[in-house]
Design a protein around this motif. Structure first.
Motif, mmCIF file in Angstrom:
data_model
loop_
_atom_site.group_PDB
_atom_site.id
_atom_site.type_symbol
_atom_site.label_atom_id
_atom_site.label_comp_id
_atom_site.label_asym_id
_atom_site.label_seq_id
_atom_site.Cartn_x
_atom_site.Cartn_y
_atom_site.Cartn_z
ATOM 1 N N VAL A 1 4.014 0.379 2.689
ATOM 2 C CA VAL A 1 3.380 -0.590 3.583
ATOM 3 C C VAL A 1 3.279 -1.945 2.883
ATOM 4 O O VAL A 1 2.635 -2.067 1.846
ATOM 5 N N THR B 1 -6.762 -8.195 3.447
ATOM 6 C CA THR B 1 -6.150 -7.851 2.164
ATOM 7 C C THR B 1 -6.148 -9.061 1.225
ATOM 8 O O THR B 1 -6.474 -8.939 0.042
ATOM 9 N N PHE C 1 0.857 -1.188 0.000
ATOM 10 C CA PHE C 1 0.000 0.000 0.000
ATOM 11 C C PHE C 1 0.889 1.233 0.000
ATOM 12 O O PHE C 1 1.774 1.355 0.856
ATOM 13 N N GLY D 1 -2.751 -8.939 7.384
ATOM 14 C CA GLY D 1 -3.059 -8.950 5.958
ATOM 15 C C GLY D 1 -4.156 -9.923 5.550
ATOM 16 O O GLY D 1 -4.326 -10.198 4.361
ATOM 17 N N LYS D 2 -4.931 -10.416 6.501
ATOM 18 C CA LYS D 2 -5.981 -11.393 6.173
ATOM 19 C C LYS D 2 -7.046 -10.778 5.273
ATOM 20 O O LYS D 2 -7.415 -11.340 4.240
ATOM 21 N N GLN E 1 -15.834 -7.926 6.644
ATOM 22 C CA GLN E 1 -15.574 -7.795 8.081
ATOM 23 C C GLN E 1 -16.466 -6.721 8.710
ATOM 24 O O GLN E 1 -16.936 -6.874 9.821
ATOM 25 N N ALA F 1 1.605 -5.211 3.047
ATOM 26 C CA ALA F 1 0.513 -5.883 3.738
ATOM 27 C C ALA F 1 0.653 -7.395 3.600
ATOM 28 O O ALA F 1 0.406 -8.141 4.545
ATOM 29 N N SER G 1 -3.879 -9.490 14.380
ATOM 30 C CA SER G 1 -4.526 -8.328 13.769
ATOM 31 C C SER G 1 -3.527 -7.541 12.917
ATOM 32 O O SER G 1 -2.396 -7.317 13.335
ATOM 33 N N GLY G 2 -3.953 -7.186 11.722
ATOM 34 C CA GLY G 2 -3.098 -6.379 10.854
ATOM 35 C C GLY G 2 -2.115 -7.178 10.030
ATOM 36 O O GLY G 2 -1.242 -6.613 9.385
#
Ligand SMILES: Nc1ncnc2c1ncn2[C@@H]1O[C@H](COP(=O)(O)OP(=O)(O)OP(=O)(O)O)[C@@H](O)[C@H]1O
Ligand SMILES: [Mg+2]
Lengths: 266, 267
Positions: free
Chosen positions: A19, A47, A15, A44-45, A82, A21, A41-42
């Protein structure tokens, strides 16, 4: 297994140039498989799911569906988001029937069959009686069930689900896990099953539902390990109580524990 | 269910009555101040008393002049609003959702928009002469830009996750436009319609003042030339009242069309 349903080959997603991901993710998803993805958490799931849905292109690498590159969304891949993404101007029923009325999912259905399926799906998620309510009049858990019903009503070949049961109370969650296995086709022979990609934070949920659990690590999002879940099917309460179930949960927890700590400390 | 609605009704009763009382008190104070002012200002031509205006209202209402002219102005407003909606809303949707259309229309729109509708009156007089067409044109012009810009902004601001959800269900572009963009932008469109109607009312008077043989604006100009200030005031009050009522009607309309967007809206 012949050609996989979905093949990710060295897929990366950046990104804004900096970034990272997802980095060099390679993963085959088999036809009729129930694949769970877990990770802190964070990592990349979401994504990954958006790329599978065709909503976002990969920065590099290839993504194939039935041997053809994924170039955009398609009705054969249903998505549960989500954050639900419910249509605020449509009632519960209006949301659930949306794909059947305006999309290809409803082709070949008579209006009566359509209505029947919509009502049945609403009943399945326990929202009978709330059909005429708007999303803003519902609790968080109810909204999540509307999103689930909206996906289920379309009966897509592939279900991409992003933490679909996260906002539910424990009892409802267990009921809908069983229901999800039924819809996936746990009672049918493997070739007649749908394909499910299921993101969750709950390790026990992943173990209970899935054929395989993909564990992602974070920063950057990489595939850490794939764990085969060879618990017999059909699964039910006995599965949840078995020693093998607990052992699998424990080993996956150990895989992501350090990741989770790392992600929390950052 | 019934318990909930009956307690709601009880709660709403006193507050609605309270609102009316506050409103009446404000109006009474205003009329009193006006009356006092009219006693202080010596010339009846400059500031007639509220009683004189009320009498003028009664007289023009009784001889049909008030309703006749109000009806004509209302009809013109409705016709020009309708035309503006039919043209500006689709264009606004295109501008809000398509780069190409936005690039194409942005410059002319931004150049025409700051020009007040009434600035076109002299030119329009040559084009249309005196009659229906001049006020219709001016009011259309005045309503057009708030609608266009409001619709474009509303369409551009549609939550992209909702569009994503519709795309994953296999909807075509045109179906997404009709079934996602339009309903999602509807609250913004309705707000811009209210602005457009309010702007149109301000243009009514100016347009009819010079360009029409009838209507509220014409009546104001006519009675001004007859030096009958109370009647002029009576027509001004009528315009204010009609403007208030049309806005109330539009608010009611948005409540009916977009019940899902009404939570917490303190209007
Ligand atoms: N549109 C975006 N622009 C910039 N960065 C993004 C964007 N979307 C995601 N990211 C970043 O990519 C990383 C992965 O995000 P993603 O939403 O995929 O995580 P996740 O695994 O789904 O997390 P969670 O479990 O909290 O839902 C995060 O660091 C996030 O900040
Ligand atoms: Mg996520």
């Amino acid at each position: 297994m012949s050609t996989p349903k979905i093949r990710l080959d060295a897929v990366s997603k950046f990104f804004g140039g900096s970034v990272v991901a997802v980095e060099k993710l390679s993963l085959d998803i088999r036809d009729g498989e129930f694949l769970a993805i877990v990770g802190p958490s964070g990592c990349g799931k979401t994504t990954v799911l958006n790329m599978l849905a065709g909503l976002e292109p990969a920065t590099s690498g290839t993504m194939m569906l039935n041997g053809k590159p994924i170039e955009g969304p398609g009705a054969e891949r249903g998505v549960m988001f989500q954050d639900y993404a419910l249509f605020p101007w449509r009632t519960v029923r209006g949301n659930v029937e949306f794909g059947l009325v305006y999309g290809p999912a409803g082709q070949g259905l008579s209006p009566a069959e359509r209505t029947e399926r919509v009502e049945r799906t609403i009943e399945m998620v326990g929202l009978t009686g709330s059909q005429e309510k708007y999303p803003h009049q519902l609790s968080g858990g109810m909204r999540q069930r509307v999103a689930l019903a909206r996906l289920m009503a379309n009966e897509p070949e592939i279900l991409l689900m992003d933490e679909p049961l996260a906002a539910l109370d424990a009892q409802t969650r267990v009921i809908l896990q069983d229901e999800l296995l039924r819809i996936w086709g746990q009672d049918r022979p493997a070739p007649e099953r749908r394909t499910v990609v299921f993101i969750t934070h709950a390790i026990d949920e992943a173990v209970f539902l899935a054929d395989r659990v993909a564990v992602l690590s974070s920063h950057p999002g990489r595939l850490k390990q794939i764990v085969d879940i060879n618990l017999p099917r059909p699964r039910g309460d006995a599965t949840r109580r078995s020693g093998e179930f607990a052992r699998l949960c424990q080993s996956i927890w150990e895989l992501i524990r350090e990741e989770a700590y790392r992600a929390t400390m950052n | 269910m019934s318990v909930v609605s009956s307690t709601n009704a009880k709660a709403a009763g006193p507050t609605r009555l309270g609102g009316v009382l506050v409103y009446l008190r404000t109006m009474a104070l205003f009329v009193l101040a006006w009356y006092a002012g009219s006693l202080l200002v010596p010339s009846k031509l400059l500031l007639p008393s509220p009683l004189a205006v009320a009498a003028a209202l009664r007289d023009t209402a009784l001889n049909g002049e008030l309703f006749g002219n109000a009806l004509i102005s209302l009809a013109r407003l409705s016709a020009s609003m309708l035309a503006a909606v039919v043209i500006a809303v689709p264009l606004g949707l295109l501008m809000g959702r398509s780069r190409l259309w936005n690039d194409l229309l942005e410059l002319p729109v931004e150049m025409l928009r700051p020009i007040a509708g009434i600035a076109w009156i002299p030119l329009a007089l040559y084009l249309f002469g005196i009659g229906h067409r001049l006020p219709l044109f001016i009011m259309f012009y005045t309503a057009f830009f708030p609608l266009l810009v409001g619709t474009a902004a509303g369409a551009a601001a549609v939550d992209r996750r909702l569009i994503a959800a519709a795309r994953t269900m296999g909807l075509s572009r045109s179906t997404i436009m009709r079934r996602v963009i339009v309903p999602a932008a509807l609250p913004a469109i309705l707000v811009s319609a209210r602005l457009a109607v309010a702007a149109s009312w301000t243009a009514v008077v100016a347009a009819e003042l010079v360009g029409a043989p009838n209507g509220l604006g014409y009546a104001i100009e006519y009675y001004r030339s007859m030096l009958s200030t109370p009647t002029v005031m009576a027509f001004i009050v009528t315009i204010g009242l009609l403007g208030f009522l049309t806005d109330k009607g539009l608010r009611q309309l948005s409540r009916v069309l977009t019940p899902w967007a009404q939570t917490g809206a303190a209007q």
